[in-house]
Design a protein around this motif. Sequence first.
Motif, PDB file in Angstrom:
ATOM      1  N   ARG B  91       0.830  -1.212   0.000  1.00 52.89           N
ATOM      2  CA  ARG B  91       0.000   0.000   0.000  1.00 52.89           C
ATOM      3  C   ARG B  91       0.864   1.261   0.000  1.00 52.89           C
ATOM      4  O   ARG B  91       0.502   2.258  -0.611  1.00 52.89           O
ATOM      5  CB  ARG B  91      -0.898  -0.025   1.251  1.00 52.89           C
ATOM      6  N   THR B  92       1.992   1.227   0.699  1.00 56.34           N
ATOM      7  CA  THR B  92       2.753   2.459   0.915  1.00 56.34           C
ATOM      8  C   THR B  92       4.029   2.567   0.074  1.00 56.34           C
ATOM      9  O   THR B  92       4.670   3.619   0.097  1.00 56.34           O
ATOM     10  CB  THR B  92       3.150   2.591   2.403  1.00 56.34           C
ATOM     11  N   SER B  93       4.390   1.530  -0.656  1.00 54.91           N
ATOM     12  CA  SER B  93       5.648   1.583  -1.401  1.00 54.91           C
ATOM     13  C   SER B  93       5.527   2.504  -2.619  1.00 54.91           C
ATOM     14  O   SER B  93       4.722   2.232  -3.528  1.00 54.91           O
ATOM     15  CB  SER B  93       6.031   0.165  -1.869  1.00 54.91           C
ATOM     16  N   ALA B  98       4.550   3.372  -8.476  1.00 54.08           N
ATOM     17  CA  ALA B  98       5.024   3.897  -9.763  1.00 54.08           C
ATOM     18  C   ALA B  98       4.977   2.835 -10.867  1.00 54.08           C
ATOM     19  O   ALA B  98       4.674   3.142 -12.021  1.00 54.08           O
ATOM     20  CB  ALA B  98       6.455   4.421  -9.603  1.00 54.08           C
ATOM     21  N   SER B  99       5.265   1.599 -10.510  1.00 54.90           N
ATOM     22  CA  SER B  99       5.373   0.563 -11.537  1.00 54.90           C
ATOM     23  C   SER B  99       4.137  -0.326 -11.652  1.00 54.90           C
ATOM     24  O   SER B  99       3.794  -0.780 -12.742  1.00 54.90           O
ATOM     25  CB  SER B  99       6.589  -0.338 -11.247  1.00 54.90           C
ATOM     26  N   ALA B 106      -5.291  -2.158  -4.893  1.00 60.51           N
ATOM     27  CA  ALA B 106      -5.818  -3.419  -4.347  1.00 60.51           C
ATOM     28  C   ALA B 106      -5.513  -3.510  -2.859  1.00 60.51           C
ATOM     29  O   ALA B 106      -6.380  -3.859  -2.051  1.00 60.51           O
ATOM     30  CB  ALA B 106      -5.216  -4.604  -5.094  1.00 60.51           C
ATOM     31  N   ALA B 107      -4.276  -3.177  -2.490  1.00 59.19           N
ATOM     32  CA  ALA B 107      -3.890  -3.265  -1.075  1.00 59.19           C
ATOM     33  C   ALA B 107      -4.737  -2.319  -0.232  1.00 59.19           C
ATOM     34  O   ALA B 107      -5.124  -2.649   0.892  1.00 59.19           O
ATOM     35  CB  ALA B 107      -2.406  -2.954  -0.908  1.00 59.19           C
ATOM     36  N   ARG B 116      -3.570  -5.234   7.511  1.00 62.99           N
ATOM     37  CA  ARG B 116      -2.558  -5.159   6.440  1.00 62.99           C
ATOM     38  C   ARG B 116      -1.140  -5.098   7.014  1.00 62.99           C
ATOM     39  O   ARG B 116      -0.191  -5.407   6.312  1.00 62.99           O
ATOM     40  CB  ARG B 116      -2.835  -3.942   5.544  1.00 62.99           C
ATOM     41  N   ASN B 117      -1.004  -4.649   8.273  1.00 62.69           N
ATOM     42  CA  ASN B 117       0.324  -4.632   8.891  1.00 62.69           C
ATOM     43  C   ASN B 117       0.830  -6.036   9.210  1.00 62.69           C
ATOM     44  O   ASN B 117       2.025  -6.241   9.418  1.00 62.69           O
ATOM     45  CB  ASN B 117       0.299  -3.803  10.177  1.00 62.69           C
ATOM     46  N   LEU B 118      -0.065  -7.003   9.270  1.00 55.77           N
ATOM     47  CA  LEU B 118       0.322  -8.395   9.535  1.00 55.77           C
ATOM     48  C   LEU B 118       0.224  -9.251   8.269  1.00 55.77           C
ATOM     49  O   LEU B 118       1.094 -10.081   7.996  1.00 55.77           O
ATOM     50  CB  LEU B 118      -0.587  -9.008  10.606  1.00 55.77           C
TER      51      LEU B 118
END
Lengths: 175, 297
Positions: B91-93, B98-99, B106-107, B116-118
Amino acid sequence: MKDSMKPLSRLETSSIPCTLNGQEISLNVPPAKRLLHILRDDLEMTGTKRSCDIGRCGACMVMVDGVPVNSCLTMAYQCSGKSITTIEGVSAGGMDPIQRAFLEEGGFQCGYCTPGMIISVKALLDHNPDPTPPEIEEALSGNICRCTGYGGIKRAVQKAIEWRREAYESESVHD
Amino acid sequence: MAANAQGVAEAPFVWHPATAAEAWQLKQTLGTEGVYTAGGTLLRTQWEAGLAAMPNHLINVGEIEELHGIHIDCESGTGTLGAMITLSDLRTSPLVHASFPLLTEAARSIAAPSIRNLATIGGNVLSLVGDSLPALLIYDPVLHWHDGSNGLQESLSEWLSTAAVHAAWRERLLIAIELTQPALDSNTKRFVAYHKVGRRDAFTPSVVTAALSVQLDSDNRLSDVRLALGGGQTIPHRLELVEQFLTGKIANKKTITEVYALVVEHYEPKGDAFVPVSYRKKAAANLIASELWKAVR
């Protein structure tokens, strides 16, 4: 058997080191025991609430290494070497401004969901001090309130953001 | 044996292999008594719902270094996601966004930040019905497995087509997912969309999850059409027949009307007591039609 493959089993008695609200501890529990039960039953820290047991409601929210997780989904071994913060830790130095904002803006009614809400808001604001409304909604999307509604909660979050900003600006002026 | 109030045992052995080879060897030794576990969020839900018994042994794959990391080569448009990457990482990358922007979206739509942290991308894929799958399917995904030998690579589409009936993959360990960005021809633009329709925003199986990627030229002629559908208990898949129909066509009212009918005719979702097949077909067709309309607006 290699050391790395040695199982942490229920027979082991002192094997899960972690930090709880700033204090280093060792959890002497079965490795798959839920963090929720460790907190409430073993450590008698009942600020973290039990409700759905499947990660849907957010009442049992705690921070692990600064991010929110559902303690009902977190197993003891997953806490090894981690820093856990519960609602008791948030208020250890007195009432947190987020808690005060919930009080002043009527962000609760029965209060059962409130510890989890506070944890989620704290994790959000520690990471992002000036979130947008969609970011606030996303951050609280795992916390369910079933009595007071979300209007007061949203106001409380906005108030907490204002207070934190004012505190930061005040500190900057004095520096 | 300890149990919680629902009677779910909480005292399995937990193994911590340091390498994929060690994890795989443990699984071979333990057989059905041992279960690989990463974030554990889906497993916990299954244990609590009585859909699966808590096993006697958990094989924690979280400490295996080769399962971690996001590696993206912007020049070649390829990337690899370690199976242990959390949905929050996705989610945060900024690199992923970008790619492979459909993965970011989706995330965002899966569960809530705390889960989502786990929860991991590997777990979402191996559930067979995870909502990351339609987005992944757009990027020609290849699964990298450890199978006790030199490793096995397999297209996600092929694996999904048989995974529900052939259980041999459960003995393997998913290491990573390799992705390739669609190339963009000159004088064209790419339109992508990801949509989840459900009775609630999250925490309930979606009615339809759709991912779409199309290339359009200045006349709105479509090429490199990629369309994936899933949702609920439907195993996500590309709709190749619809993709072929759209390729080379100009996206206009006539084409969109025809593609609506084609999706209704050829998409085969699984229905349930809440949402029948006919409704899911129409919801999917509406999503595809509306997104194509947005693409040419």
